[in-house]
Scaffold this active site. Sequence first.
Site, mmCIF file in Angstrom:
data_model
loop_
_atom_site.group_PDB
_atom_site.id
_atom_site.type_symbol
_atom_site.label_atom_id
_atom_site.label_comp_id
_atom_site.label_asym_id
_atom_site.label_seq_id
_atom_site.Cartn_x
_atom_site.Cartn_y
_atom_site.Cartn_z
ATOM 1 N N ALA A 58 -12.009 -17.215 9.483
ATOM 2 C CA ALA A 58 -12.966 -18.041 8.732
ATOM 3 C C ALA A 58 -13.704 -18.857 9.776
ATOM 4 C CB ALA A 58 -12.236 -18.945 7.753
ATOM 5 N N ARG A 114 -1.715 -21.629 -3.925
ATOM 6 C CA ARG A 114 -1.905 -22.769 -4.820
ATOM 7 C C ARG A 114 -3.041 -22.450 -5.782
ATOM 8 N NH1 ARG A 114 -1.398 -24.269 0.272
ATOM 9 N NH2 ARG A 114 -3.557 -24.910 0.623
ATOM 10 N N GLU A 138 3.228 5.855 -15.787
ATOM 11 C CA GLU A 138 3.222 6.927 -16.792
ATOM 12 C C GLU A 138 4.144 6.578 -17.951
ATOM 13 O OE1 GLU A 138 3.698 7.038 -13.571
ATOM 14 O OE2 GLU A 138 3.245 8.989 -12.691
ATOM 15 N N GLU A 146 -3.574 -14.952 10.006
ATOM 16 C CA GLU A 146 -4.558 -15.961 9.603
ATOM 17 C C GLU A 146 -4.994 -16.866 10.754
ATOM 18 O OE1 GLU A 146 -4.807 -17.918 5.981
ATOM 19 O OE2 GLU A 146 -3.215 -16.784 5.001
HETATM 20 C C1 AOF Z 1 4.721 7.315 -10.144
HETATM 21 N N1 AOF Z 1 4.292 6.312 -10.936
HETATM 22 O O1 AOF Z 1 3.919 4.165 -11.358
HETATM 23 C C2 AOF Z 1 4.728 4.721 -9.236
HETATM 24 C C3 AOF Z 1 5.113 5.786 -8.382
HETATM 25 O O2 AOF Z 1 11.684 3.260 -6.307
HETATM 26 P P1 AOF Z 1 10.927 3.903 -7.428
HETATM 27 O O3 AOF Z 1 11.769 4.760 -8.308
HETATM 28 O O4 AOF Z 1 10.092 2.915 -8.213
HETATM 29 O O5 AOF Z 1 9.924 4.958 -6.744
HETATM 30 C C4 AOF Z 1 8.956 4.482 -5.880
HETATM 31 C C5 AOF Z 1 8.155 5.632 -5.368
HETATM 32 O O6 AOF Z 1 7.588 6.333 -6.475
HETATM 33 C C6 AOF Z 1 6.998 5.192 -4.514
HETATM 34 O O7 AOF Z 1 7.314 5.217 -3.147
HETATM 35 C C7 AOF Z 1 5.920 6.224 -4.833
HETATM 36 O O8 AOF Z 1 6.130 7.413 -4.100
HETATM 37 C C8 AOF Z 1 6.205 6.500 -6.299
HETATM 38 N N2 AOF Z 1 5.500 5.522 -7.123
HETATM 39 N N3 AOF Z 1 5.063 7.047 -8.858
HETATM 40 O O9 AOF Z 1 4.792 8.457 -10.580
HETATM 41 C C9 AOF Z 1 4.285 5.036 -10.560
HETATM 42 N N4 AOF Z 1 4.762 3.433 -8.824
HETATM 43 ZN ZN ZN Z 2 7.178 8.079 -11.405
#
Ligand code: AOF
Ligand code: ZN
Length: 357
Positions: free
Chosen positions: A149, A202, A46, A288
């Site tokens: 595989a 790789r 956001e 794997e």
């Molecule tokens: C959002 N937008 O792009 C993401 C979210 O350790 P932090 O502060 O980065 O928080 C991680 C937590 O925030 C993650 O466990 C999930 O609940 C949320 N991720 N939330 O609004 C984002 N990556």
């Molecule tokens: Zn957030």
Amino acid sequence: MRRAVNLAKRGAGWVNPNPMVGAVLVRYDRIIGEGFHEFFGGSHAEVNAINGVPSDQVAGSTLYVTLEPCAHEGKTAPCVNLIIERKIAKVVIGMTDPNPLVDGKGIAFLRSAGIQVQVGLMEQIVRQMNEVFVKYIRTGKPFVVLKTAMTLDGKIATVTNASRWITGEKSRKMVHLLRQNLSAVMVGVDTVLFDDPLLNIRMKGTWKNPLKVIADTHGRIAMENKVLTNDPQLTIIATTALADPQKLKQIERAGAQILICPLKDNRVDLGFVIHTLGKMGIDSVMIEGGSTLAFSALKEGVVDKVISFIAPKILGGASAPTAVGGVGIDKMENAINLTKLKFKKVGEDLMIEGWIR
Ligand code: AOF
Ligand code: ZN
């Protein structure tokens, strides 16, 4: 939302154990800002979508975001605050955040601030994109993928144990992509002794190599094996009290980590390994091979999903190893069942994805 999903996927392999999140800001049916969570610890999707867009344009706009905006103070400030401050009028969300710290609080907060909120757009796609996160945040255990595989007759090597290569180049490239997206790869020691794999990525470009986990009950790995000579700091030898302590010291001196595990059916207790990896912050593991480890993992119930590459080749040979070995299952009604199967042609091979029921 489709655009937000595609943006989110660009964080694959870099954001773990966080979810992949994408966001698109729209005003008068036109995209005025977009962003995604780029790497672990980095700003949230956001923020990347909103920052840089002039305030008068943000005010009154609609934000499409794959995951419910966070309401908690994490490594970054809560996204809901930014959304409210910048006077966004409407937020369309793919799925609620299963993180107990958020879990509906973000949505409630936005609504109480008078913002219109719609939840569940393209939810199935978003949920599958974040299946690793959904499991890990709720259970603390990594999401486990079993990759095999094999030939059309289920063989993973010839009668003389030759295995290069069963599948085509495209399939092998796909495996490297999977390795990039997951946090760890795991193999049994026989695979290391026979194939001497690097277990790294790789490909052209910048990649983050996964942690390499070797299940080695008796400490039989050879010091010359590439997993001990190449980036040994990324290698964990999961072993037991049955291994020679001198050998384990030697492995540690080479730079790898030793994890002493309890025994289960005279082998490394995989449940323990998976649990420990989770505690280390590892959200996903790809098993794997070989066939012994594959069977143990399935029998222990640690596998969430199976990805199988099937090459249009036939090898035969009663003693040639098959994808899943071990002691096997006695009765048909005890078979391990997969569900929600997906099929894809990869080069000349067939890729089948299925989830353990
Ligand atoms: C959002 N937008 O792009 C993401 C979210 O350790 P932090 O502060 O980065 O928080 C991680 C937590 O925030 C993650 O466990 C999930 O609940 C949320 N991720 N939330 O609004 C984002 N990556
Ligand atoms: Zn957030």
